[in-house]
Design a protein around this motif. Structure first.
Motif, short mmCIF file in Angstrom:
data_model
loop_
_atom_site.label_atom_id
_atom_site.label_comp_id
_atom_site.label_asym_id
_atom_site.label_seq_id
_atom_site.Cartn_x
_atom_site.Cartn_y
_atom_site.Cartn_z
N LYS A 333 90.43 45.97 -0.61
CA LYS A 333 88.99 45.90 -0.79
C LYS A 333 88.46 44.61 -0.17
O LYS A 333 89.01 43.53 -0.36
CB LYS A 333 88.65 45.94 -2.29
N ASN A 334 87.40 44.73 0.61
CA ASN A 334 86.74 43.60 1.28
C ASN A 334 87.57 42.99 2.42
O ASN A 334 87.22 41.92 2.94
CB ASN A 334 86.39 42.49 0.27
N LYS A 335 88.68 43.65 2.80
CA LYS A 335 89.44 43.21 3.97
C LYS A 335 89.03 44.04 5.18
O LYS A 335 88.83 45.26 5.07
CB LYS A 335 90.95 43.36 3.74
N VAL A 336 88.90 43.39 6.34
CA VAL A 336 88.47 44.08 7.56
C VAL A 336 89.35 43.66 8.73
O VAL A 336 89.53 42.46 8.97
CB VAL A 336 86.99 43.77 7.90
N PHE A 337 89.88 44.62 9.43
CA PHE A 337 90.66 44.34 10.64
C PHE A 337 89.69 44.26 11.81
O PHE A 337 88.94 45.20 12.07
CB PHE A 337 91.70 45.43 10.88
N PRO A 338 89.64 43.15 12.54
CA PRO A 338 88.60 42.94 13.56
C PRO A 338 88.79 43.80 14.80
O PRO A 338 89.91 44.17 15.17
CB PRO A 338 88.76 41.46 13.91
N LYS A 339 87.66 44.10 15.47
CA LYS A 339 87.71 44.76 16.77
C LYS A 339 88.01 43.71 17.83
O LYS A 339 87.61 42.56 17.72
CB LYS A 339 86.37 45.44 17.07
N LEU A 340 88.73 44.14 18.86
CA LEU A 340 89.07 43.21 19.92
C LEU A 340 87.94 43.09 20.94
O LEU A 340 87.16 44.03 21.14
CB LEU A 340 90.37 43.64 20.60
N ALA A 341 87.85 41.94 21.58
CA ALA A 341 86.72 41.60 22.45
C ALA A 341 86.98 42.04 23.89
O ALA A 341 87.41 41.23 24.73
CB ALA A 341 86.44 40.10 22.38
N VAL A 342 86.70 43.28 24.20
CA VAL A 342 86.92 43.80 25.55
C VAL A 342 85.98 43.15 26.57
O VAL A 342 86.29 43.09 27.76
CB VAL A 342 86.74 45.34 25.60
#
Length: 356
Positions: A333-342
């Protein structure tokens, strides 16, 4: 466990390559002679074979695996995970999906050069490329050949996003490069955790990093700002399906930001390899495990249907799905895996450097 069990390997035999007419069948008299003399009928050492492919980045058409492109510096994998879906691909190179897969490792020596050529191509648009969509890029061969490290240097040079899938703590060797990539939001790591039991790990994945070390790896990556997703995969009914919640708690406590999962499927030659292994390693529960796997795939050990093959169907698959959902709600809960910066990709870096 059967007396005939081959320790230190996942597969317990070589199976016939479907693309070859001839079949290697051990002579029974020779096997009996080896038994009497206390000799091994075949060498159990790993050998490395250099190859020079023309391309290294592969487009992934499957909607089930969560990646658009992958690359594999090595073909075959000494880790020897008995359930590995990549075993079938070894047949395309003329080898068996069984013991050959983990004893004959093809080294793609020109992988870094091929990757750089791809990233410099005028037609290439930045999309995350995943190291190890097929075989582990940090398997034991990497210690000697360092192809993965060289490829990471290429990704860093061009500021190109890269994903990594591994179950080996050797990834920590490359913390210096990974930290630079992570500072620009260009890397995400997926650490595979299949069990919290060392006994189970040694049987399923005989030449992999221990579970304790794997959890420590998640922690060290997290402490260095490198995002980690834990892959609880594959879930095998009757073997590790009871561990879903404990595994989720353990990887979350170690620092993982998310979890993923798959339900085991035994396509092609893997069905024979896994069944043979199961009857030798865990004979008391072999029928139960095989029947439950079939329950997840419409009565078959294998499943090639997009949308269903990785998650399964039926009662057991639904139980697994609900446990994963509960684990995410309870431990992530409240953890987010970040998107990579293409958008940070710099295709013309060589031309820019010439200006200085």
């Amino acid at each position: 466990m059967s007396d005939a069990y081959l320790k230190g390997r996942g597969a317990q035999k070589n199976v016939h390559n479907r693309f070859q007419e001839g079949e290697h069948i051990p002579d029974l008299e020779f096997l009996e002679y080896c038994h009497v003399e206390g000799e091994e009928p075949a060498k159990n050492k790993t050998r490395y074979v250099p190859v020079f492919p023309k391309t290294i980045v592969n487009k992934v058409n499957s909607p089930d695996v969560g990646m658009s492109h992958s690359m594999n510096p090595y073909q075959g994998c000494e880790h020897g995970c008995v359930y590995c879906y990549a075993r079938n691909s070894h047949e395309y190179w003329g080898y068996s999906a069984g013991l050959d897969f983990e004893r004959t490792i093809l080294i793609k020596k020109n992988a870094p050069e091929l990757l750089e050529a791809k990233l410099k191509s005028k037609n290439w648009k930045a999309q995350t490329i995943v190291l190890s969509g097929n075989t582990d890029c940090y398997q034991p061969a990497e210690k000697k050949f360092e192809l993965t490290r060289k490829c990471l240097e290429v990704f860093l040079k061009y500021k190109h996003p890269v994903g990594i899938i591994t179950k080996n703590a050797m990834i920590l060797r490359d913390l210096d490069i990974l930290k630079e990539l992570a500072s620009a939001q260009l890397v995400g790591v997926n650490i595979s955790v299949t069990s919290l039991s060392e006994d189970t790990r040694r049987l399923l994945e005989p030449r992999t990093t221990t579970i304790k070390k794997r959890l420590e790896t998640i922690t060290q990556l997290t402490e260095n700002g490198i995002p980690v997703n834990a892959m609880l995969a594959p879930i095998i009914p009757g073997i590790n399906s009871h561990e879903i919640l404990p595994m989720a708690k353990a990887v979350s406590n170690a620092g993982a930001l998310a979890i993923g999962y798959t339900v085991v499927r035994l396509n092609g030659a893997i069905a024979d390899i896994f069944t043979d292994w199961l009857e030798k390693a865990l004979p008391d529960r072999a029928d139960k495990v095989l029947n439950q796997i079939k329950e997840c795939h419409g009565g078959s050990l294998g499943d090639s249907r997009f949308g269903d093959r990785m998650r399964g169907e039926g009662v057991f698959a639904l139980q697994i799905k609900r446990q994963i959902a509960l684990a995410r709600a309870k431990h992530f809960k409240n953890k987010v895996f970040p998107k990579l910066a293409v958008e940070k990709y710099q295709k013309n870096i060589d031309n820019q450097l010439r200006l200085f």
